[in-house]
Enzyme design. Structure first.
Site, PDB file in Angstrom:
ATOM      1  CB  SER A 114      32.759  75.754  32.319  1.00 18.42           C
ATOM      2  OG  SER A 114      32.803  76.410  33.567  1.00 18.42           O
ATOM      3  CE  LYS A 115      39.617  76.630  28.896  1.00 17.49           C
ATOM      4  NZ  LYS A 115      39.623  77.645  27.875  1.00 17.49           N
ATOM      5  NE  ARG A 116      31.766  79.028  35.911  1.00 16.83           N
ATOM      6  CZ  ARG A 116      30.899  78.340  36.657  1.00 16.83           C
ATOM      7  NH1 ARG A 116      30.959  78.388  37.961  1.00 16.83           N
ATOM      8  NH2 ARG A 116      29.962  77.601  36.076  1.00 16.83           N
TER       9      ARG A 116
ATOM     10  N   GLY B 298      37.922  73.657  36.857  1.00 19.98           N
ATOM     11  CA  GLY B 298      39.223  72.998  36.734  1.00 19.98           C
ATOM     12  C   GLY B 298      39.441  72.590  35.288  1.00 19.98           C
TER      13      GLY B 298
END
Ligand code: GLU
Length: 465
Positions: free
Chosen positions: A239-241, A243
């Site tokens: 997920s965006k966490r 990158g």
């Protein structure tokens, strides 16, 4: 043309995620390898969440990766009449029914089931209703009563069996009249002649329901291949966490599409120890048999390594075209500087991304280089006056800037000053580039040319302190 027909079926509710891109890639590779057909279908039945912007973003990303389809894009929103007819067909033959249970009733049933330690699933209250009250309703698919299990051979995971008692009567049409994913996906895959469904394994629980629907609608069941998910380093779903997860974010970060394609293909698929695969190699060598059964962990360092490989080995003219927008983004006036192809050639070995390359190229184009403070303090002192003057005249006297002539010029300066090459090159590098790290001094001189080199030395002479 072989008979293979595969598809990529994104929901346009956001950008193209790299997991989705990998699914699209696997479909594309098999279609190309087997001279089959790659269909693109936009799954936009969720009208509230689907946007044209997302459709465009997905198409752009596929285009950038080079994943061209042979048919489509088809839009599910163009096919509502077909789905309505199919709902009616199932209602008419008693394989579906109207369910009038309200949300509150369903919640209560769920709670009771949970309290009793049962799996919360629809209890079939409306299965046997014959009346049609004037109330909102959904349409549910009647789970066949005489079938204990659904089994299918998965081309990646092996044989998979679901017990029918784990399933319940699936909603195929919502109360607003729109059909649901599991229903339309079956109709579309069947009507579009898809015979191999390659998709993320987050859909694996849907597959038994879909198989029952194929059977109820009288369609042939396709083969399935469920591709494991991509995880972050912490083994959680990517997920965006972790990158950037959007394909086009990688373009903006200066990645080349061939690096991302190579990386995504290798993430979950392998062929011995080989790491480098062009699209042509992948089309030739890819096989579902060599796709791993478990999730792959996204490794940004490896992607970066592949990117630097493709930058090193890339065609300079093509890289120059790709680099141009990155240079322009820095506000550089490209008409005022050296040929971009020459700039690229001097930086290919040193830059891992186009962003890095553009940063490394800025000194070629600026009017006045920015001297790095430390470099300036160390190398632009009055002690260097004589050295800079000697270099200046040696360069002015050089017949051309070939490697040979430059070697001669430097030999002469070394002779005159009794300094080693490095002691000459480093101050000169600061004068020409502003810093102490750059391509080789000869390359820099060749790319910027005599006039610019001399002007930069003159400016350095003015800055000696
Ligand atoms: N539209 C679905 C998704 O984006 C894909 C469904 C499928 O491949 O069957 O997850």
């Amino acid at each position: 043309m072989s008979q293979l027909r595969v598809r990529f079926a994104p929901s346009p509710t956001g950008y193209l995620h790299i997991g989705g891109a990998r699914t699209a890639l696997f479909n594309y590779l098999l279609a190309r390898q087997q001279k089959g057909t790659f269909v693109l279908r936009i799954e936009d039945t969720d009208v509230a969440r689907s946007t044209q912007e997302s459709v465009d973003a997905i198409l752009d990303a596929m285009d950038w990766l080079g994943l061209s389809c042979d048919e489509g894009p088809y839009y599910q929103s163009d096919r509502f009449d077909l789905y309505k007819n199919k709902v009616q067909q199932l209602l008419d033959c008693g394989k579906a029914y109207r369910c009038y249970c309200t949300a509150e009733e369903l919640d209560a049933k769920r709670e009771t089931a949970m309290k009793a330690g049962r799996k919360p699933k629809y209890d079939g209250t409306c299965r046997h209703r014959n009346d049609q009250p004037d109330l909102p309703y959904v349409v549910r698919f009647k789970l066949p009563e005489d079938q204990e299990a659904v089994t299918f051979p998965d081309r990646i995971k092996g044989t998979i069996t679901f017990r029918t008692e784990e399933l319940d009567d699936l909603i195929i049409q919502r109360s607003d009249g729109t059909p649901t994913y599991n229903f339309v996906v079956v109709i579309d895959d069947a009507e579009m002649g898809i015979n191999l469904v390659i998709r993320g394994d987050d859909h694996i629980n849907n597959t038994p329901r879909q198989i029952l629907l194929y059977e109820a609608l009288g369609y042939a069941v396709p083969e399935f291949a469920h591709v494991p998910m991509i995880l972050g380093a912490d083994k959680k779903r990517l997920s965006k966490r972790h990158g950037a997860t959007s394909v086009m974010a990688y373009q903006e970060l200066g990645y080349l599409p061939e690096a991302l394609v190579n990386y995504l293909a290798r993430l979950g698929w392998s062929l011995g120890d080989e790491e480098i695969f062009s699209m042509e190699d992948l089309i030739e060598k890819f096989s579902l048999e060599n796709v791993g059964r478990s999730a792959g962990v996204f490794n940004p360092d490896k992607l970066l390594w592949l990117n630097s490989h493709y930058i090193k080995s890339g065609d300079p003219q093509r890289l120059a075209n790709l680099l141009t927008p990155f240079l322009e983004k820095q506000g550089l006036d490209l008409s005022q500087g050296p040929d971009i192809v020459a700039v690229v050639k001097s930086l290919q070995e040193r830059a891992a991304t186009l962003v890095e390359m553009a940063e490394g190229a800025a000194f070629y184009y600026v009017d006045q280089v920015d001297y790095d403070d430390k470099a300036r303090a160390k190398f632009l002192s009055t002690e260097q006056q004589n050295l800079f003057e000697k270099i200046r005249s040696a360069l002015n006297e050089c017949s051309d800037f070939s490697e040979e002539s430059l070697e001669q010029a430097f030999a002469e300066v070394m002779n005159q000053t009794q300094l080693k090459f490095g002691k000459i090159a480093q101050p000169l590098r600061v004068a020409l580039t502003g810093g102490t790290a750059s391509p080789s001094i000869y390359e820099v001189l060749q790319v910027i040319g005599r006039d610019r080199a001399v002007a930069r030395i003159d400016r350095a002479l003015n800055h000696l302190a």
